[in-house]
Design an enzyme around this catalytic site. Structure first.
Site, PDB file in Angstrom:
ATOM      1  CD  GLN A 124     -16.509  30.952  18.756  1.00  0.00           C
ATOM      2  OE1 GLN A 124     -16.614  32.106  18.354  1.00  0.00           O
ATOM      3  NE2 GLN A 124     -15.417  30.512  19.362  1.00  0.00           N
TER       4      GLN A 124
ATOM      5  CE1 TYR B 276     -12.476  29.785  18.127  1.00  0.00           C
ATOM      6  CE2 TYR B 276     -13.875  28.962  16.365  1.00  0.00           C
ATOM      7  CZ  TYR B 276     -13.189  29.997  16.969  1.00  0.00           C
ATOM      8  OH  TYR B 276     -13.223  31.250  16.423  1.00  0.00           O
TER       9      TYR B 276
ATOM     10  CG  HIS C  90      -0.325   0.141   2.528  1.00  0.00           C
ATOM     11  ND1 HIS C  90       0.254  -0.926   3.191  1.00  0.00           N
ATOM     12  CD2 HIS C  90      -0.169   1.218   3.328  1.00  0.00           C
ATOM     13  CE1 HIS C  90       0.730  -0.502   4.356  1.00  0.00           C
ATOM     14  NE2 HIS C  90       0.488   0.796   4.466  1.00  0.00           N
TER      15      HIS C  90
ATOM     16  CG  HIS D 226       0.479   5.697   4.164  1.00  0.00           C
ATOM     17  ND1 HIS D 226      -0.618   5.769   4.987  1.00  0.00           N
ATOM     18  CD2 HIS D 226       1.026   4.475   4.372  1.00  0.00           C
ATOM     19  CE1 HIS D 226      -0.735   4.645   5.669  1.00  0.00           C
ATOM     20  NE2 HIS D 226       0.272   3.841   5.313  1.00  0.00           N
TER      21      HIS D 226
END
Length: 134
Positions: free
Chosen positions: A131, A127, A62, A64
């Site tokens: 808010q 995050y 394989h 990547h």
């Protein structure tokens, strides 16, 4: 790998992807020479899709690939074009590989792709949750 933001006329972005392609039946056919040719084919196809290869590596069964793309990049079309071109060219240029493959298939039908652009999911989720609401 560059962490700089990319820009176009209407947006600022950083779109990076981790793509893993596996040889059909996990046949161990990728050598350093074949991997280098696969990267050359990747870069030739990538230029047609505004994709830039950032990093790559392989094992015998394989590869990547870490690459940057633009918001308008059609990832499915790119991956299919790359798999098709690389399969055809590798089998043509390295005919000895055909003996190790099952029928004509080089790559597995599926693949793995993941976004890798910036903060991890937990950080982004936190995050957004923090808010202020109006």
């Amino acid at each position: 790998m560059s962490h700089d933001l990319d820009k176009n006329q209407h947006s600022v972005y950083r779109l990076t992807y981790h793509l893993v392609l596996v040889i059909k039946y996990r046949r161990q056919v990728i050598t350093p020479e074949i991997f280098n040719r696969l990267i050359e084919i990747f870069n030739n196809n990538a230029s047609n899709f505004d994709i830039v290869l950032e990093e790559s590596n392989f094992e015998s069964d394989h590869v990547h690939l870490l690459f940057k793309a633009k918001p308008q990049t059609q990832l499915l079309k790119f991956v299919n074009a790359y798999k098709s071109a690389s399969s055809r060219l590798i089998k043509k240029e390295y005919p000895e590989i055909r003996k190790k493959l099952w029928k004509e298939a080089f790559w597995k039908i599926g693949y793995f792709i993941s976004t890798t652009s910036g903060a991890n999911l937990k950080t982004v989720t936190k995050y957004i949750q923090n808010q202020k609401r109006l």
